[in-house]
Design a protein around this motif. Structure first.
Motif, PDB file in Angstrom:
ATOM      1  N   ARG A 155       0.832  -1.212   0.000  1.00  0.00           N
ATOM      2  CA  ARG A 155       0.000   0.000   0.000  1.00  0.00           C
ATOM      3  C   ARG A 155       0.867   1.262   0.000  1.00  0.00           C
ATOM      4  O   ARG A 155       0.496   2.271  -0.582  1.00  0.00           O
ATOM      5  CB  ARG A 155      -0.969  -0.019   1.181  1.00  0.00           C
TER       6      ARG A 155
ATOM      7  N   THR B 232       2.329   1.682  -3.554  1.00  0.00           N
ATOM      8  CA  THR B 232       1.346   2.023  -4.583  1.00  0.00           C
ATOM      9  C   THR B 232       0.651   3.353  -4.288  1.00  0.00           C
ATOM     10  O   THR B 232      -0.407   3.621  -4.845  1.00  0.00           O
ATOM     11  CB  THR B 232       0.281   0.922  -4.706  1.00  0.00           C
TER      12      THR B 232
ATOM     13  N   HIS C 290      -2.070  -2.113  -9.899  1.00  0.00           N
ATOM     14  CA  HIS C 290      -2.181  -2.666  -8.554  1.00  0.00           C
ATOM     15  C   HIS C 290      -3.423  -3.543  -8.492  1.00  0.00           C
ATOM     16  O   HIS C 290      -4.512  -3.104  -8.851  1.00  0.00           O
ATOM     17  CB  HIS C 290      -2.290  -1.528  -7.533  1.00  0.00           C
TER      18      HIS C 290
ATOM     19  N   GLY D 112      -9.500  -7.613  -4.531  1.00  0.00           N
ATOM     20  CA  GLY D 112      -9.994  -7.120  -5.806  1.00  0.00           C
ATOM     21  C   GLY D 112     -10.476  -5.686  -5.682  1.00  0.00           C
ATOM     22  O   GLY D 112     -10.262  -5.046  -4.658  1.00  0.00           O
ATOM     23  N   GLY D 113     -11.120  -5.208  -6.733  1.00  0.00           N
ATOM     24  CA  GLY D 113     -11.564  -3.814  -6.683  1.00  0.00           C
ATOM     25  C   GLY D 113     -12.718  -3.557  -7.617  1.00  0.00           C
ATOM     26  O   GLY D 113     -12.771  -2.529  -8.278  1.00  0.00           O
ATOM     27  N   THR D 114     -13.655  -4.512  -7.669  1.00  0.00           N
ATOM     28  CA  THR D 114     -14.798  -4.313  -8.552  1.00  0.00           C
ATOM     29  C   THR D 114     -16.077  -4.264  -7.742  1.00  0.00           C
ATOM     30  O   THR D 114     -16.196  -4.889  -6.696  1.00  0.00           O
ATOM     31  CB  THR D 114     -14.913  -5.458  -9.576  1.00  0.00           C
ATOM     32  N   ASP D 115     -17.021  -3.483  -8.253  1.00  0.00           N
ATOM     33  CA  ASP D 115     -18.357  -3.441  -7.664  1.00  0.00           C
ATOM     34  C   ASP D 115     -19.122  -4.633  -8.237  1.00  0.00           C
ATOM     35  O   ASP D 115     -19.222  -4.778  -9.454  1.00  0.00           O
ATOM     36  CB  ASP D 115     -19.021  -2.123  -8.074  1.00  0.00           C
ATOM     37  N   PRO D 116     -19.659  -5.502  -7.376  1.00  0.00           N
ATOM     38  CA  PRO D 116     -20.316  -6.711  -7.876  1.00  0.00           C
ATOM     39  C   PRO D 116     -21.445  -6.429  -8.871  1.00  0.00           C
ATOM     40  O   PRO D 116     -21.744  -7.259  -9.706  1.00  0.00           O
ATOM     41  CB  PRO D 116     -20.880  -7.373  -6.602  1.00  0.00           C
ATOM     42  N   SER D 117     -22.059  -5.256  -8.778  1.00  0.00           N
ATOM     43  CA  SER D 117     -23.218  -4.996  -9.630  1.00  0.00           C
ATOM     44  C   SER D 117     -22.832  -4.364 -10.969  1.00  0.00           C
ATOM     45  O   SER D 117     -23.658  -4.251 -11.857  1.00  0.00           O
ATOM     46  CB  SER D 117     -24.198  -4.079  -8.906  1.00  0.00           C
ATOM     47  N   VAL D 118     -21.587  -3.944 -11.100  1.00  0.00           N
ATOM     48  CA  VAL D 118     -21.178  -3.232 -12.317  1.00  0.00           C
ATOM     49  C   VAL D 118     -20.751  -4.231 -13.396  1.00  0.00           C
ATOM     50  O   VAL D 118     -19.971  -5.143 -13.118  1.00  0.00           O
ATOM     51  CB  VAL D 118     -20.025  -2.251 -12.015  1.00  0.00           C
TER      52      VAL D 118
ATOM     53  N   GLU E 273     -16.494  -1.676 -16.094  1.00  0.00           N
ATOM     54  CA  GLU E 273     -15.327  -1.553 -15.207  1.00  0.00           C
ATOM     55  C   GLU E 273     -14.059  -1.346 -16.031  1.00  0.00           C
ATOM     56  O   GLU E 273     -13.252  -0.468 -15.750  1.00  0.00           O
ATOM     57  CB  GLU E 273     -15.166  -2.818 -14.345  1.00  0.00           C
TER      58      GLU E 273
ATOM     59  N   GLN F 199     -11.724   2.128 -16.291  1.00  0.00           N
ATOM     60  CA  GLN F 199     -10.314   2.056 -15.916  1.00  0.00           C
ATOM     61  C   GLN F 199      -9.432   2.563 -17.064  1.00  0.00           C
ATOM     62  O   GLN F 199      -8.492   3.326 -16.842  1.00  0.00           O
ATOM     63  CB  GLN F 199      -9.960   0.603 -15.563  1.00  0.00           C
TER      64      GLN F 199
ATOM     65  N   LEU G  66      -7.851  -5.208 -15.046  1.00  0.00           N
ATOM     66  CA  LEU G  66      -8.000  -3.802 -14.637  1.00  0.00           C
ATOM     67  C   LEU G  66      -6.642  -3.195 -14.287  1.00  0.00           C
ATOM     68  O   LEU G  66      -6.379  -2.036 -14.570  1.00  0.00           O
ATOM     69  CB  LEU G  66      -8.950  -3.695 -13.439  1.00  0.00           C
TER      70      LEU G  66
END
Lengths: 256, 338
Positions: free
Chosen positions: B49, B52, B82, B87-93, B98, B102, B147
């Motif tokens: 962290r 990055t 990174h 992870g770094g995704t919204d489950p609904s998107v 995504e 990005q 991503l």
């Protein structure tokens, strides 16, 4: 970070969250039900109070509808922080922060979405109010809406700041109701504070929303050149600047 | 690609100051796959962290992807990808949205072609309209990696890339990480608490424990540095009572003098053998730590033969990174996680 970059990033972030809202139409409709219920089930009572002292001049709807609009802004915008907590948890916030995206745009894009949702809800609400008997000058309604938008932007920014700080629904939710409920009651949304005893009126004058509600009511009556509108404008602008500055600072912080 | 000196981060909690990372020095060259190995809570994620730009170091300096971490964090962000642990995704998107966002945020030219290329390379063959909630664990991980790679970064950070994946998806992901480096020369810095992952994937390892780097080198070097190979001898002691739970070091003079049982005879025979570093006896089992075990094995068996010890079985095990960790920290990696 250049201005152009901030603007284009804000547009991208706004698009992301607007699409998210459009995917969950239920939430938007749900947010509208409460103020509509107030309008339908509480509004008619007020029309009986016409000549009561402290109610001010003007039609009861002209007094009541601005209050319901402010309530919509207050509650709609106060809860937007929940969405941010969801994004903090899923890692979306960090993922976006490792891109060169403007930090300010991460806030403004969201707030812009919240504002658009609020305006859409307000238009529906005003349509219903007109159907029920509200009569107000178009310019007055527009000015009233401006106040409501200013309030919504402020409250949404503050909600994001609180969400960033608490980072969990369990801490955020009680804090939210502890703050919003007294502010709502003290703002005179349901009944004008002109009816209040002296001490309550004095306390109410220490909260910002009181001025916004009074200003919106004056605008709906068509009384633009009044102290109420001037004070409301001043309070709204100060609130707006402070809230957005706090939000931007929070989003720019290295460890957000 | 990464040069860090004295990187440190402490957190203030209700119980005082916690030093999550205490003065880490590390260098990663272009094109390397470097593994950051350590138990949970050792400071891996905190270090990543910091590198990055997500967390400001409390001390130290670093240059990442050619830019100074403190002076030019925006430059660092342009040069790195990174992939966070969760992870770094919204489950609904939807997946397509995504990737598109990005790419736009990174200002990727011809982003449609780039996204199509990435999806093909990573075998991410799902409809763009599918929300990431509907992906399998392996697919979601590959989406996360896509991503992170969309802007062709020179350096990719992977935080615990295969946690929670089934064995097949893990192997598949390792292949993708390797080919990413071989094909595009992408430098990869990954954290893991899986020994097999570090062993299979990394050119070089840094072992971190309690906020500091305790060992570094190639997996082979690290394993060589440790104990050596483990030779386990099962004695065929027909009718002979084993010394109940008897354990001791071969070097103790008393053991050479003690008579009789097969295990004791075996141990005294082996104690004289120069390759044997350590020997322990448990019942009829003798466990030896032997330098260069493969080569010495025949000699060991011969000297046992000469001492009249009959063997039931012999096995040879190469040291694992777990042994390395044990040797360096005094704790097993499995037990250290806390």
């Amino acid at each position: 970070m250049s201005m152009a970059r901030t603007v284009s990033d804000t547009r991208l972030i706004f698009g992301r969250y607007l699409r998210q809202t459009l995917r969950s139409k239920v939430a938007v409709v749900f947010g509208l039900t409460q103020p509509l219920l107030y309008l339908l089930l509480f509004g008619p009572l007020l029309t009986r109070l016409g000549g009561v002292r402290g109610f001010g001049s003007g039609d009861a709807w002209q007094v009541f509808v601005p209050g319901v609009l402010v309530q919509l802004a207050l509650f709609g915008a106060a809860f937007v922080g929940f969405g941010l907590i969801g994004d903090l948890r899923s890692g979306v916030v960090e993922r976006l922060r490792v891109t060169p995206v403007s930090r300010t745009a991460l806030l403004l894009g969201r707030v812009l979405r919240d504002t658009v949702v609020l305006v859409a809800q307000a238009v529906v609400l005003l349509g219903a109010a007109f159907a029920l008997g509200l009569r107000a000058p178009a310019a007055g309604v527009a000015v009233g809406l401006l106040f409501v938008v200013g309030l919504a932007v402020s409250v949404a920014s503050l909600s994001y700041v609180l969400a960033m700080r608490t980072r969990s629904e369990d801490a955020f939710a009680p804090l939210l109701s502890a703050v919003t409920l007294p502010l709502m009651l003290l703002s005179g949304i349901l009944l004008p504070m002109g009816l209040a005893p002296g001490w309550l009126d004095a306390v109410s004058r220490c909260t910002p929303f009181r001025y916004v509600v009074d200003a919106a009511r004056a605008a709906f009556r068509g009384d633009y050149a009044t102290a109420a509108v001037g004070e409301g404008a001043l309070v709204t602008v100060v609130l707006l600047v402070v809230s957005v500055a706090l939000g931007a600072r929070r989003f720019r912080a290295e460890n957000a | 690609m990464i040069e860090a000196r004295g990187l440190a981060r402490s957190f203030t909690t209700r119980h005082g100051t916690v030093e999550a990372v205490r003065g880490v020095d590390l260098s990663v060259a272009a094109g390397e796959i470097v593994g950051f190995l350590g138990p949970n809570g050792a400071g891996k994620t905190t270090t990543v962290r910091m590198l990055t730009t997500l967390l400001a170091p409390t001390a130290g300096t670093a240059t990442v992807a050619g830019c100074d971490l403190r002076a030019d964090p925006a430059g660092v962000r342009r040069g790195i990808g990174h992939v966070a642990q969760g992870g770094g995704t919204d489950p609904s998107v939807p997946v397509g949205e995504e990737l598109d966002l990005q790419a736009r945020l990174h200002g990727v030219p011809d982003r449609r072609a780039r996204i199509a290329e990435l999806c093909e390379l990573l075998e991410l063959t799902v409809p763009a309209s599918r929300p990431s909630a509907a992906l399998s664990g392996g697919q979601r991980r590959r989406l996360d990696i896509a991503l992170g790679l969309v802007h062709r970064p020179r350096l990719l950070f992977l935080d615990e890339p295969t946690t929670g994946l089934d064995p097949q998806s893990r192997g598949n992901l390792w292949e993708h990480v390797r080919s990413m480096r071989d094909r595009d020369g992408t430098t990869v810095f990954l954290t893991t608490h899986y020994l097999d992952e570090a062993d299979a994937l990394c050119d070089r390892l840094l072992i971190i424990d309690r906020g500091g780097i305790v060992a570094r080198g190639t997996p082979a070097e690290l394993k060589r540095r440790v104990a050596g190979d483990v030779v386990t001898l099962e004695l065929s002691g027909a009718g002979e009572p084993g010394p109940a739970g008897g354990e001791g070091a071969a070097s103790s003079p008393a053991s050479a003098a003690s008579p009789a049982s097969a295990a004791e005879r075996a141990r005294s025979a082996l104690a004289r053998h120069p390759a044997v570093r350590e020997a322990t006896v448990t019942g009829r089992t003798v466990r030896l730590t032997v330098q260069d075990g493969e080569r010495e094995l025949m000699g060991l068996v011969r000297s046992l033969d000469a001492a009249g010890v009959v063997l039931a079985s012999v096995s040879l095990a190469r040291p694992t990174l777990d042994d390395v960790f044990l040797a360096v920290t005094g704790r097993s990696l499995r037990d250290a996680a806390a």
